[in-house]
Design a protein around this motif. Structure first.
Motif, PDB file in Angstrom:
ATOM      1  N   GLY A 199      -1.462  -5.860  -4.139  1.00 25.94           N
ATOM      2  CA  GLY A 199      -2.590  -5.187  -3.496  1.00 25.94           C
ATOM      3  C   GLY A 199      -3.073  -3.981  -4.270  1.00 25.94           C
ATOM      4  O   GLY A 199      -3.039  -3.953  -5.502  1.00 25.94           O
ATOM      5  N   VAL A 200      -3.488  -2.935  -3.547  1.00 25.83           N
ATOM      6  CA  VAL A 200      -4.132  -1.777  -4.175  1.00 25.83           C
ATOM      7  C   VAL A 200      -3.203  -0.990  -5.088  1.00 25.83           C
ATOM      8  O   VAL A 200      -3.649  -0.310  -6.007  1.00 25.83           O
ATOM      9  CB  VAL A 200      -4.719  -0.836  -3.101  1.00 25.83           C
ATOM     10  N   ARG A 201      -1.908  -1.074  -4.840  1.00 29.15           N
ATOM     11  CA  ARG A 201      -0.985  -0.293  -5.664  1.00 29.15           C
ATOM     12  C   ARG A 201      -0.869  -0.815  -7.099  1.00 29.15           C
ATOM     13  O   ARG A 201      -0.266  -0.173  -7.955  1.00 29.15           O
ATOM     14  CB  ARG A 201       0.399  -0.229  -5.008  1.00 29.15           C
ATOM     15  N   SER A 202      -1.439  -1.965  -7.362  1.00 30.43           N
ATOM     16  CA  SER A 202      -1.472  -2.445  -8.754  1.00 30.43           C
ATOM     17  C   SER A 202      -2.441  -1.612  -9.589  1.00 30.43           C
ATOM     18  O   SER A 202      -2.399  -1.644 -10.820  1.00 30.43           O
ATOM     19  CB  SER A 202      -1.895  -3.910  -8.798  1.00 30.43           C
ATOM     20  N   ASN A 203      -3.336  -0.899  -8.892  1.00 27.90           N
ATOM     21  CA  ASN A 203      -4.340  -0.036  -9.540  1.00 27.90           C
ATOM     22  C   ASN A 203      -5.381  -0.807 -10.344  1.00 27.90           C
ATOM     23  O   ASN A 203      -6.116  -0.222 -11.140  1.00 27.90           O
ATOM     24  CB  ASN A 203      -3.674   1.010 -10.449  1.00 27.90           C
ATOM     25  N   ASP A 204      -5.421  -2.111 -10.152  1.00 29.27           N
ATOM     26  CA  ASP A 204      -6.400  -2.936 -10.858  1.00 29.27           C
ATOM     27  C   ASP A 204      -6.597  -4.221 -10.057  1.00 29.27           C
ATOM     28  O   ASP A 204      -5.676  -5.027  -9.957  1.00 29.27           O
ATOM     29  CB  ASP A 204      -5.910  -3.248 -12.276  1.00 29.27           C
ATOM     30  N   ILE A 205      -7.780  -4.395  -9.503  1.00 33.68           N
ATOM     31  CA  ILE A 205      -8.044  -5.548  -8.645  1.00 33.68           C
ATOM     32  C   ILE A 205      -7.845  -6.864  -9.398  1.00 33.68           C
ATOM     33  O   ILE A 205      -7.399  -7.864  -8.813  1.00 33.68           O
ATOM     34  CB  ILE A 205      -9.476  -5.477  -8.051  1.00 33.68           C
ATOM     35  N   LYS A 206      -8.134  -6.865 -10.692  1.00 34.70           N
ATOM     36  CA  LYS A 206      -7.949  -8.087 -11.486  1.00 34.70           C
ATOM     37  C   LYS A 206      -6.469  -8.456 -11.571  1.00 34.70           C
ATOM     38  O   LYS A 206      -6.106  -9.632 -11.488  1.00 34.70           O
ATOM     39  CB  LYS A 206      -8.530  -7.899 -12.890  1.00 34.70           C
ATOM     40  N   ILE A 207      -5.609  -7.448 -11.730  1.00 37.07           N
ATOM     41  CA  ILE A 207      -4.167  -7.691 -11.798  1.00 37.07           C
ATOM     42  C   ILE A 207      -3.655  -8.163 -10.445  1.00 37.07           C
ATOM     43  O   ILE A 207      -2.785  -9.056 -10.367  1.00 37.07           O
ATOM     44  CB  ILE A 207      -3.414  -6.430 -12.259  1.00 37.07           C
ATOM     45  N   SER A 208      -4.185  -7.606  -9.377  1.00 35.71           N
ATOM     46  CA  SER A 208      -3.804  -8.050  -8.032  1.00 35.71           C
ATOM     47  C   SER A 208      -4.119  -9.530  -7.854  1.00 35.71           C
ATOM     48  O   SER A 208      -3.307 -10.294  -7.314  1.00 35.71           O
ATOM     49  CB  SER A 208      -4.549  -7.235  -6.964  1.00 35.71           C
ATOM     50  N   PHE A 264      -1.061  -6.654   2.834  1.00 35.71           N
ATOM     51  CA  PHE A 264       0.220  -5.960   3.013  1.00 35.71           C
ATOM     52  C   PHE A 264       0.701  -5.304   1.718  1.00 35.71           C
ATOM     53  O   PHE A 264       1.702  -4.597   1.727  1.00 35.71           O
ATOM     54  CB  PHE A 264       1.284  -6.942   3.515  1.00 35.71           C
ATOM     55  N   ASP A 265      -0.021  -5.554   0.623  1.00 33.91           N
ATOM     56  CA  ASP A 265       0.364  -5.071  -0.703  1.00 33.91           C
ATOM     57  C   ASP A 265       1.825  -5.437  -1.000  1.00 33.91           C
ATOM     58  O   ASP A 265       2.640  -4.602  -1.406  1.00 33.91           O
ATOM     59  CB  ASP A 265       0.173  -3.564  -0.830  1.00 33.91           C
ATOM     60  N   THR A 266       2.122  -6.700  -0.776  1.00 36.77           N
ATOM     61  CA  THR A 266       3.463  -7.231  -1.019  1.00 36.77           C
ATOM     62  C   THR A 266       3.864  -7.000  -2.476  1.00 36.77           C
ATOM     63  O   THR A 266       3.031  -7.072  -3.378  1.00 36.77           O
ATOM     64  CB  THR A 266       3.488  -8.738  -0.707  1.00 36.77           C
ATOM     65  N   TYR A 267       5.139  -6.700  -2.687  1.00 39.05           N
ATOM     66  CA  TYR A 267       5.601  -6.499  -4.058  1.00 39.05           C
ATOM     67  C   TYR A 267       7.018  -7.027  -4.228  1.00 39.05           C
ATOM     68  O   TYR A 267       7.726  -7.307  -3.260  1.00 39.05           O
ATOM     69  CB  TYR A 267       5.562  -5.012  -4.441  1.00 39.05           C
ATOM     70  N   TYR A 268       7.401  -7.176  -5.480  1.00 41.54           N
ATOM     71  CA  TYR A 268       8.784  -7.487  -5.821  1.00 41.54           C
ATOM     72  C   TYR A 268       9.161  -6.672  -7.039  1.00 41.54           C
ATOM     73  O   TYR A 268       8.302  -6.218  -7.805  1.00 41.54           O
ATOM     74  CB  TYR A 268       9.005  -8.984  -6.075  1.00 41.54           C
ATOM     75  N   ASN A 269      10.455  -6.431  -7.186  1.00 42.53           N
ATOM     76  CA  ASN A 269      10.942  -5.676  -8.334  1.00 42.53           C
ATOM     77  C   ASN A 269      11.145  -6.590  -9.531  1.00 42.53           C
ATOM     78  O   ASN A 269      11.575  -7.736  -9.394  1.00 42.53           O
ATOM     79  CB  ASN A 269      12.263  -4.988  -7.995  1.00 42.53           C
ATOM     80  N   LEU A 270      10.841  -6.056 -10.696  1.00 42.10           N
ATOM     81  CA  LEU A 270      11.130  -6.717 -11.961  1.00 42.10           C
ATOM     82  C   LEU A 270      12.241  -5.921 -12.632  1.00 42.10           C
ATOM     83  O   LEU A 270      12.109  -4.709 -12.826  1.00 42.10           O
ATOM     84  CB  LEU A 270       9.896  -6.735 -12.851  1.00 42.10           C
ATOM     85  N   VAL A 271      13.322  -6.578 -12.944  1.00 43.70           N
ATOM     86  CA  VAL A 271      14.493  -5.893 -13.500  1.00 43.70           C
ATOM     87  C   VAL A 271      14.782  -6.394 -14.906  1.00 43.70           C
ATOM     88  O   VAL A 271      14.845  -7.599 -15.147  1.00 43.70           O
ATOM     89  CB  VAL A 271      15.737  -6.104 -12.605  1.00 43.70           C
TER      90      VAL A 271
END
Length: 309
Positions: free
Chosen positions: A237-246, A289-296
């Motif tokens: 969602g919005v926390r990607s800071n780039d709608i294209k990346i979202s 919901f601006d769902t996210y997952y961690n990348l480790v």
């Protein structure tokens, strides 16, 4: 002349068909690997290749690089060797081969999945299953990269895999492991889809919390030092800071759901139409919901007892 070409074409088609029948299996129009006793169950076809290519560029954007290990000095050496374990569509391998033309990139997977028309000259594909042992001598590679194989190994196999990777890694070389976490901040449709996937793979012995254990695995291996862990978030969602990346992140996740359509519809006991509606709803939820997952990422250096470096 035309007849000879025609005969060769038919022969080639026959060879391709025979290989296809033994190397792959087809279910509901999707192509899958035909390797027995393997937990990895995602497709192996053009549609999945498209998803993997998209995913590669998404990950490269999130990390702003293709690797974290301090290996620029290694990659600049003519003849250095890099192994991409579980290379899939070879997106990372091709990207690296193009960026570092002096380096030999070897992509390894249980079945061929890579484009052949645009293959860089310094890329070589090797068909093999890590779980049966890597077909390389000890101390062969300068850098070994593995990404998103949590769906490929059962929990009990991870120590063996790490040992195999370290065995073929040169002293002073670097190992880098990449995995993803569960989803966070999920809506109801995504919860239903994602946690069904988690349950399906857990029944196959897969541990979806592997990303949290990579550091422990490398520490316990015994031949690795300077172990570093890095974590990023992939937002939808919005926390990607780039709608294209979202949009790319959403496409990657919903395409993953579609790749697992057959087992998901069975596990959820729903029709194809109901599944399509569920995925459609999840698409909106991922952004809302601006769902996210961690990348480790965990990377480490193989101990060099010769003290030459």
């Amino acid at each position: 002349m035309g007849r000879i070409i025609s005969k060769l074409s038919k022969k080639d088609e026959s060879i391709i068909l025979q290989r296809s029948q033994t190397e792959f299996r087809y279910v509901d129009g999707r192509r899958f690997h035909n390797v027995k006793d393997v937990v990895y169950s995602l497709p192996n076809d053009e549609e999945e290749s498209d998803r993997l290519h998209l995913q590669h560029f998404l990950l490269r954007y999130v990390w702003q690089n293709n690797f974290s290990a301090p290996i620029e000095h290694i990659l600049s050496k003519p003849g250095s060797k890099v192994l991409d374990v579980g290379c899939g569509a070879a997106s990372w391998s091709f990207d690296m081969a193009t960026a570092y033309p002096l380096t030999n990139i070897i992509g390894l997977d249980i079945s061929p999945h890579q484009p052949t028309q645009i293959k860089p000259k310094n890329f070589t594909f090797v068909k093999a299953n890590v779980l049966e042992g890597l077909p390389f001598e000890d101390d062969t590679f300068d850098f070994i990269f593995q990404r998103f194989l949590v769906f490929g190994y059962s929990k009990e196999k991870w120590p063996y895999v790490i040992n195999e990777l370290v065995r073929v890694l040169k002293p002073g070389g670097f190992l880098e492991l990449n995995e993803f976490s569960n989803q966070f901040d999920t809506g109801p449709s995504n919860q239903r889809l994602w946690f069904t996937i988690v349950k399906m793979f857990e029944e196959r012995g897969v541990d979806l919390n592997t990303c949290q254990k990579l550091e422990e695995y490398t520490q316990n291996q015994g031949q690795l030092e300077n172990i570093i862990k890095e974590v990023k978030q992939c937002y939808h969602g919005v926390r990607s800071n780039d709608i294209k990346i979202s949009k790319v992140a959403i496409s990657n996740t919903t395409s993953l759901y579609s790749s697992l359509k057959l087992p998901l519809t069975k596990a959820l006991n729903i029709s194809d139409d109901e599944f399509d509606e569920l995925v459609k709803a999840s698409k909106d939820e991922l952004f809302e919901f601006d769902t996210y997952y961690n990348l480790v990422r965990v990377y480490a250096r193989k101990i060099n007892n010769s003290n030459n470096e």
